[in-house]
Design a protein around this motif. Structure first.
Motif, short mmCIF file in Angstrom:
data_model
loop_
_atom_site.label_atom_id
_atom_site.label_comp_id
_atom_site.label_asym_id
_atom_site.label_seq_id
_atom_site.Cartn_x
_atom_site.Cartn_y
_atom_site.Cartn_z
N PRO A 161 52.05 -4.30 -54.09
CA PRO A 161 52.82 -4.98 -55.14
C PRO A 161 54.28 -4.53 -55.15
O PRO A 161 54.59 -3.38 -54.84
N LYS A 210 45.73 -7.28 -60.02
CA LYS A 210 46.38 -7.75 -58.79
C LYS A 210 46.83 -9.21 -58.93
O LYS A 210 47.87 -9.59 -58.40
N LEU A 229 49.84 -12.66 -51.42
CA LEU A 229 50.57 -11.55 -52.05
C LEU A 229 49.62 -10.47 -52.54
O LEU A 229 49.96 -9.28 -52.56
N MET A 230 48.41 -10.86 -52.94
CA MET A 230 47.44 -9.88 -53.42
C MET A 230 46.98 -8.93 -52.32
O MET A 230 46.51 -7.83 -52.60
N GLU A 231 47.12 -9.35 -51.08
CA GLU A 231 46.72 -8.52 -49.95
C GLU A 231 47.81 -7.53 -49.55
O GLU A 231 47.59 -6.68 -48.69
N GLN A 232 48.97 -7.66 -50.17
CA GLN A 232 50.10 -6.79 -49.85
C GLN A 232 50.33 -5.80 -50.98
O GLN A 232 49.80 -5.95 -52.09
N GLN A 291 50.05 -9.10 -60.83
CA GLN A 291 51.16 -8.63 -60.00
C GLN A 291 51.59 -9.70 -58.99
O GLN A 291 52.78 -9.97 -58.81
N ALA A 292 50.60 -10.33 -58.33
CA ALA A 292 50.93 -11.32 -57.31
C ALA A 292 51.49 -12.60 -57.92
O ALA A 292 52.50 -13.13 -57.45
N ILE A 344 49.57 -16.90 -53.65
CA ILE A 344 49.27 -15.78 -54.55
C ILE A 344 48.21 -14.88 -53.93
O ILE A 344 48.31 -13.65 -53.98
N GLU A 345 47.20 -15.48 -53.31
CA GLU A 345 46.18 -14.66 -52.64
C GLU A 345 46.80 -13.82 -51.53
O GLU A 345 46.43 -12.65 -51.34
N THR A 378 54.98 -11.94 -59.24
CA THR A 378 55.96 -11.88 -58.15
C THR A 378 56.27 -13.27 -57.62
O THR A 378 57.43 -13.62 -57.36
N HIS A 379 55.23 -14.11 -57.49
CA HIS A 379 55.41 -15.46 -56.96
C HIS A 379 56.33 -16.30 -57.84
O HIS A 379 57.08 -17.14 -57.35
#
Length: 445
Positions: free
Chosen positions: A137, A27, A132-135, A30-31, A129-130, A34-35
């Motif tokens: 990917p 994760k 984005l990790m909750e969403q 991925q996050a 980033i954290e 993406t960032h």
């Protein structure tokens, strides 16, 4: 937004538990990928690691995460943290990752992230980033999945770079140096760099097996290198930690030289040459009062930050300083890198040893430290520092030391430990103060 995963030095924890699982690592990939997907170019991340057995697992999970969101991956294998910062910038990568738990035992591991400029990420970037990790990917289409490859010349690139920190007229011929690499990330590069500059190198802590990193070797376990320096009649000992971003020196008598003395030496040398920037040194609240007093005698300031090399570096960048670090051995020399580098700092110390010809015990005793005592209190949970009885004992101690010393109490950012440090001109008083506070914390915990 308060960060849940990132601490003072990335994400760190016991492997296969809590925040340090393959799932979390994927994760993060991925996050973070993406960032940092910005612009239309082909994106790249550089991933390095130390020698922990779990590094294979974490590396594979990160690779899966990054490639799934369309980022190419370049893997270096075991290399020091500062090498990954360097390669991230030199390879024009969008992101760098170091898999390491630094000085922690092999059961732990961690993930440190660097931006394209080679600097550790800000709190704001880590929070993003954290989030984005909750969403879910943002997975790319099959034709845009990233590629992964290993780079073969990473060690040579780093060795060449660190040697540039030494003046071209300096060679280490005639020096016998014990180099302890903690069975960690620098086990190949640090002895090679020092040997290539002419020294006779006695290497130890260079046989990693996945589970012996930092085990009875390295900058946090000094008995072995102290004995070896004396046994070999060496001029000096160089002790690195698991990811080689910190340095502790052992003089020819087998005595420990901490980061405060190293900073004092390097700063005074740069001041003499007119190359010191910022008018002083940046260190943390843990640095000895003796360092502060010494710097004042030569017209320099000591600026203190919270514990953590990232906070030291932030202040250095804000104020234009080029020397900073921590008593524990993190040495940040921004003329030569974007993060702490134990090998570069070691080369600077060895260069001074050659140039002045003094024994290490003389050269590295730059100032007299005041009595200082640090004790750690491990606790299982809760917030013992918020207990009224603990607050009362701390307040009494602060009053007792006022004008005669300092008191620093803080929870560790990497493990469940309360650190209690006091210093002052009276060693008996310092010990009594620390013991009283530690006992109060233990009772509250």
């Amino acid at each position: 937004m308060a960060r849940k995963l990132f601490g003072t030095d990335g994400i760190r924890g016991r492997t296969n538990e809590g925040v340090m699982t393959a799932e979390i690592a994927m994760k993060v990939g991925q996050a973070a990928g993406t960032h940092f997907l910005r612009g239309g170019h082909r994106h790249r991340v550089v991933i390095g690691k130390d020698t922990r057995l779990s590094g294979y697992m974490v590396e594979s999970a990160l690779v899966a995460g990054f490639t799934s969101v369309g980022m190419d991956v370049t893997m270096t294998g075991p290399l020091p943290t500062p090498a990954i910062a360097l390669l991230t910038r030199e390879m024009r990568a969008d992101l760098g990752v170091m898999i390491s738990a630094s000085h922690n035992p092999f059961e732990d591991n961690g993930i440190k992230l660097f931006g394209p400029d080679g600097y550790k990420l800000s709190d704001q970037a880590e929070s993003a980033i954290e989030l984005l990790m909750e969403q879910d990917p943002l997975l790319v289409s099959p034709d845009r999945i990233g590629r992964a490859q290993r780079i073969e010349d990473a060690r040579g690139r780093y060795i060449h770079a660190v040697k540039q920190s030494v003046a071209t007229d300096i060679r280490f011929d005639g020096l016998k140096v014990v180099v302890d690499c903690a069975n960690g990330a620098a086990y190949r590069v640090a002895p090679s760099a020092i040997w290539e500059l002419g020294a006779e190198v006695i290497a130890m802590g260079v046989e990693p097996n996945g589970t012996n990193i930092n085990h009875e070797v390295g900058s946090t376990s000094l008995d072995a290198i102290k004995a070896r320096v004396v046994e070999e009649d060496a001029h000096i000992g160089i002790a690195l930690d698991g990811d080689a971003d910190r340095l502790i020196v052992i003089d020819e008598k087998g005595k420990t030289v901490d980061g405060d003395q190293i900073m004092a030496l390097i700063a005074s040398r740069l001041l003499e040459r007119g190359d010191l920037k910022g008018g002083g040194v940046v260190a943390t609240v843990m640095s000895n009062l003796g360092l502060e007093r010494y710097l004042e005698t030569i017209g320099l300031t000591l600026e203190r930050t919270k514990v953590g090399d990232r906070y030291v570096l932030e202040r250095m960048r804000e104020g234009g300083f080029n020397v900073g670090g921590e008593q524990s051995g993190h040495m940040i020399l921004t003329d030569h890198g974007t993060t702490g580098d134990g090998t570069v700092a070691a080369l600077r110390v060895l260069a001074s040893l050659v140039r002045f010809g003094n024994p290490a015990s003389e050269l590295l005793h730059v100032f007299d430290p005041v009595p200082q005592l640090l004790k750690n209190v491990r606790y299982g949970g809760g917030k013992p520092l918020e207990d009224e009885s603990v607050k009362s004992v701390i307040a009494e101690a602060e009053t007792e030391l006022e004008g005669k010393g300092r008191l620093v109490i803080r929870p560790s950012g990497t493990e469940p430990v309360i650190r209690v440090m006091a210093e002052g001109d009276d060693a008996v008083q310092v010990e009594a103060v620390v013991d009283r506070i530690c006992n109060a914390v233990k009772e509250a915990a």
